[in-house]
Design a protein around this motif. Structure first.
Motif, PDB file in Angstrom:
ATOM      1  N   GLY A   5       0.794  -1.219   0.000  1.00  0.00           N
ATOM      2  CA  GLY A   5       0.000   0.000   0.000  1.00  0.00           C
ATOM      3  C   GLY A   5       0.825   1.265   0.000  1.00  0.00           C
ATOM      4  N   THR A   6       0.229   2.325   0.566  1.00  0.00           N
ATOM      5  CA  THR A   6       0.821   3.661   0.525  1.00  0.00           C
ATOM      6  C   THR A   6       0.761   4.304   1.893  1.00  0.00           C
ATOM      7  OG1 THR A   6       0.117   3.948  -1.772  1.00  0.00           O
ATOM      8  CG2 THR A   6       0.670   5.952  -0.543  1.00  0.00           C
ATOM      9  N   HIS A  25      10.917   0.973   6.238  1.00  0.00           N
ATOM     10  CA  HIS A  25      11.465  -0.123   5.448  1.00  0.00           C
ATOM     11  C   HIS A  25      10.359  -0.755   4.616  1.00  0.00           C
ATOM     12  CE1 HIS A  25      14.515   0.241   8.602  1.00  0.00           C
ATOM     13  NE2 HIS A  25      15.324  -0.490   7.854  1.00  0.00           N
ATOM     14  N   THR A  26      10.726  -1.287   3.481  1.00  0.00           N
ATOM     15  CA  THR A  26       9.891  -2.181   2.696  1.00  0.00           C
ATOM     16  C   THR A  26      10.757  -3.397   2.374  1.00  0.00           C
ATOM     17  OG1 THR A  26      10.501  -1.427   0.479  1.00  0.00           O
ATOM     18  CG2 THR A  26       8.815  -0.138   1.646  1.00  0.00           C
ATOM     19  N   PRO A  27      10.192  -4.419   1.789  1.00  0.00           N
ATOM     20  CA  PRO A  27      11.058  -5.541   1.381  1.00  0.00           C
ATOM     21  C   PRO A  27      12.105  -5.159   0.346  1.00  0.00           C
ATOM     22  CG  PRO A  27       8.749  -6.224   1.453  1.00  0.00           C
ATOM     23  CD  PRO A  27       8.770  -4.734   1.603  1.00  0.00           C
ATOM     24  N   GLU A  31       3.235  -2.151  -6.103  1.00  0.00           N
ATOM     25  CA  GLU A  31       3.726  -3.298  -6.858  1.00  0.00           C
ATOM     26  C   GLU A  31       4.578  -4.152  -5.932  1.00  0.00           C
ATOM     27  OE1 GLU A  31       5.571  -2.299 -10.655  1.00  0.00           O
ATOM     28  OE2 GLU A  31       4.865  -0.249 -10.394  1.00  0.00           O
ATOM     29  N   LYS A  32       4.529  -5.476  -6.103  1.00  0.00           N
ATOM     30  CA  LYS A  32       5.295  -6.357  -5.227  1.00  0.00           C
ATOM     31  C   LYS A  32       6.789  -6.235  -5.460  1.00  0.00           C
ATOM     32  CE  LYS A  32       1.741  -9.864  -4.487  1.00  0.00           C
ATOM     33  NZ  LYS A  32       1.385 -11.311  -4.588  1.00  0.00           N
ATOM     34  N   GLY A  43       9.516  17.902  -4.778  1.00  0.00           N
ATOM     35  CA  GLY A  43       8.979  17.788  -6.123  1.00  0.00           C
ATOM     36  C   GLY A  43       9.647  16.735  -6.970  1.00  0.00           C
ATOM     37  N   GLN A  44      10.402  15.829  -6.351  1.00  0.00           N
ATOM     38  CA  GLN A  44      11.067  14.764  -7.096  1.00  0.00           C
ATOM     39  C   GLN A  44      10.541  13.398  -6.656  1.00  0.00           C
ATOM     40  OE1 GLN A  44      15.308  15.549  -6.391  1.00  0.00           O
ATOM     41  NE2 GLN A  44      15.470  16.176  -8.548  1.00  0.00           N
ATOM     42  N   GLY A  45      10.687  12.421  -7.546  1.00  0.00           N
ATOM     43  CA  GLY A  45      10.284  11.063  -7.228  1.00  0.00           C
ATOM     44  C   GLY A  45      11.209  10.076  -7.908  1.00  0.00           C
ATOM     45  N   LEU A  46      11.144   8.827  -7.444  1.00  0.00           N
ATOM     46  CA  LEU A  46      11.909   7.761  -8.076  1.00  0.00           C
ATOM     47  C   LEU A  46      11.275   6.428  -7.733  1.00  0.00           C
ATOM     48  CD1 LEU A  46      13.598   6.199  -5.662  1.00  0.00           C
ATOM     49  CD2 LEU A  46      15.218   8.054  -5.974  1.00  0.00           C
ATOM     50  N   ARG A  47      11.763   5.379  -8.416  1.00  0.00           N
ATOM     51  CA  ARG A  47      11.342   4.020  -8.110  1.00  0.00           C
ATOM     52  C   ARG A  47      12.555   3.181  -7.732  1.00  0.00           C
ATOM     53  NH1 ARG A  47       7.133   4.635 -12.065  1.00  0.00           N
ATOM     54  NH2 ARG A  47       5.147   4.612 -10.933  1.00  0.00           N
ATOM     55  N   VAL A  48      12.298   2.232  -6.849  1.00  0.00           N
ATOM     56  CA  VAL A  48      13.309   1.248  -6.480  1.00  0.00           C
ATOM     57  C   VAL A  48      12.723  -0.117  -6.806  1.00  0.00           C
ATOM     58  CG1 VAL A  48      14.833   0.392  -4.689  1.00  0.00           C
ATOM     59  CG2 VAL A  48      13.986   2.736  -4.567  1.00  0.00           C
ATOM     60  N   ARG A  49      13.404  -0.838  -7.687  1.00  0.00           N
ATOM     61  CA  ARG A  49      12.935  -2.165  -8.073  1.00  0.00           C
ATOM     62  C   ARG A  49      13.734  -3.231  -7.338  1.00  0.00           C
ATOM     63  NH1 ARG A  49       9.275  -1.327 -11.874  1.00  0.00           N
ATOM     64  NH2 ARG A  49       9.423   0.607 -13.100  1.00  0.00           N
TER      65      ARG A  49
END
Length: 556
Positions: free
Chosen positions: A178-179, A197-199, A216-217, A243-249
């Motif tokens: 979730g968020t 923390h997240t996984p 997303e899992k 005002g910035q964002g990113l993703r961690v895969r």
């Protein structure tokens, strides 16, 4: 001889000692494996012995801190860095989070398959997990005015929350799905920390507001709304600005920061919404896929009451809201599902009591008969008076009458035949005005002149009248009195504009009225009563013979 016999026993004991050493883990290794590690800030001028003295239960714990952080003689530490210290070694005051608000399904997870509802005012302890449903929100207040908003379909655990001996607070969350949105009002002090923390990744802040999404899992999304956020994953760290964002895969370092979409323009809000549902137009946006609206009960956006997303230039339909003050905020999502910073909080008020008046009579399109029209509407005990308007045009630019009255019935002045428009609004004792009622358009016409209004007692009269409206049927009454309390004829839903009385009427004066009917319901009031005269039937030859016979008897 005896000394030789002792050698096997000695070797046996030595073998057991080696075996125990290999099989059983040492206390330090077990501590490092199971204990939660807490980052401690290294201030200028301090050393390991001072750290243990100031924060730990035992002064000698500096040695364990050195071992865990792989420090060797001369045990030099660098200021403005941090050392990992087991939580079990620290002197701490355990703290808790308070549930500030709950909207929709929000539960406390007590075991794998059991939950209990979470309510406003409840306390969340370290180690406890909160789960929100599809429409569930909750806001947590942590010490030092730190806020956390948990959005729908989320699960988050408060890993630890405590105050160190120096008064600094440390908090850590684990977001399973979730968020979550964290908001730290003031910049954290050097030895304070606030991590999630997240996984996949770890985020940490020092006085900021940011979103962490695990929709997303295999990927996390981080969006900074204010201040700076550090994101770590796969051994690398990246800092995000406002005002910035990113993703961690999963299994990869954080992607390069990117700009969030521009926030939406301010929507055009009414200061007061006087009816439900509240309709708000979504602003246009050149690069947004959807616009999101959140309605909260407070300016700090802690109590979420409504959340909806529509396409740019679409329409939000907000219902239900009770009377009160509210705040609206908007964000924009781009095609990559990054969300903008917030536009708002924008205040507005809902006031629906007293309600807008409902006109009960006449129905729009009705015909009223005579020189005046009478309008009625439903009463309300929250109203001081009513403001009404009568106009010759549907835009109410040419007013024929305008009044303030206390009653729920209005009779117009004398008017010429034609079409008229009426509306009314309620005014509360505090001066609040409702919206005007739905305008009622009605015709004023001369009473239809009916044919066959004279007859004789030996002939059944046929009544005729003009067509009132296409498709209408008619109710007809003939009465002995002007009040229509005693009826001689009471016919309903006549499909034609004429009617022949089924029985002969005695010579007398009668009163006749009709009304239009549409779909089985009265569509117009009764016409003003008209008088029908039934004269005695004229004398025939039978009556003349009887008269002559009677006259002859009298003369004899």
């Amino acid at each position: 001889m005896s000394s030789h016999r002792s050698y096997p026993r000695l070797f046996h004991l030595l073998f057991l000692l080696i075996l125990v050493t290999l099989v059983l883990p040492c206390p330090a290794a077990e501590l490092e494996k199971e204990d939660t590690m807490i980052p401690l800030h290294v201030a200028a001028g301090t050393n390991l012995i001072h750290l243990a003295r100031d924060y730990c239960r035992d002064r000698n714990d500096w040695q364990e801190i050195a071992r865990i952080n792989r420090l060797t003689e001369p045990y030099l530490i660098i200021h403005d860095t941090s050392l990992q210290v087991p939580l079990s070694l620290l002197i701490v005051e355990k703290l808790s989070a308070t549930v500030a608000s709950v909207h929709g399904p929000v539960d406390l997870l007590t075991s794998k398959d059991q939950t209990i509802p979470l309510n406003k005012g409840d306390v969340l302890l370290p180690g406890q997990t909160v789960r929100t449903g599809p429409d569930g929100y909750t806001h947590l207040i942590l010490p030092d005015n730190t806020y956390t908003r948990i959005e729908p379909d989320s699960q988050i655990t408060l890993t630890y929350l405590f105050r160190l001996k120096d008064g600094n607070v440390k908090a850590d969350f684990f977001l399973g799905q979730g968020t979550v949105i964290h908001w730290v009002r003031e910049k954290l002090r050097a030895n304070e920390s606030f991590q999630t923390h997240t996984p996949i990744a770890v985020t940490g802040i020092r006085g900021t507001e940011f979103r962490l999404k695990m929709t997303e899992k295999t990927a996390n999304t981080v969006e900074t709304l204010r201040g700076r956020v550090e994101v770590s994953g796969s051994g690398r760290a990246t800092t995000l600005g406002t005002g910035q964002g990113l993703r961690v895969r999963e299994g990869q370092p954080p992607e390069q920061p990117r700009s969030l979409p521009d926030p939406p323009a301010k929507p055009k809000l009414e200061p007061i919404y006087r009816s439900l549902p509240v309709i708000i137009a979504a602003p246009s946006h050149a690069k947004a896929k959807v616009i999101r609206l959140r309605i909260t009960a407070d300016e700090q956006a802690q109590i979420t009451l409504f959340d909806q997303s529509v396409a740019p230039s679409g329409q939000f339909t907000v219902s239900p809201l009770v009377d009160g003050a509210y705040f609206a905020s908007l964000t924009a999502f781009d095609n990559d599902h990054f969300e903008s910073t917030v536009t708002g909080q924008l205040p507005f008020t809902v006031r629906t009591i007293p309600a807008t008046p409902m006109v009960s009579s006449p129905k729009t399109g009705s015909t009223l008969w005579g020189k005046q029209g009478t309008i009625e509407w439903l009463a309300s005990n929250q109203v001081d008076h009513y403001d009404l308007q009568l106009a010759a045009d549907p835009e109410f630019k040419h007013l024929l009458d305008q009044q303030q009255i206390k009653t729920t019935t209005y009779t117009s002045p004398e008017l010429q035949p034609g079409t008229y428009h009426f509306r009314v609004k309620a005014v509360a004792p505090d001066g609040f005005n409702t919206l005007y009622s739905v305008p009622v358009a009605w015709k004023l016409a001369e009473p239809p002149k009916m044919g066959g209004m004279e007859g004789t007692a030996n002939v059944r009269p046929t009544l005729q009248w003009p067509v009132m409206a296409e498709g209408w049927t008619y109710d007809l009454q003939v009465a002995y009195d002007e009040e229509f309390t005693t009826l001689a004829v009471d016919q309903k839903n006549l499909s034609t504009t004429s009617f022949t009385l089924e029985e002969q009427l005695a010579a007398s004066t009668y009163h006749v009225r009709i009304r239009g009917v549409e779909n089985g319901q009265p569509a117009s009031p009764w016409t003003p009563p008209q008088t029908m005269t039934i004269k005695p039937k004229p004398a025939g030859w039978e009556e003349l013979l009887i008269g002559v016979f009677c006259l002859g008897i009298i003369l004899l």
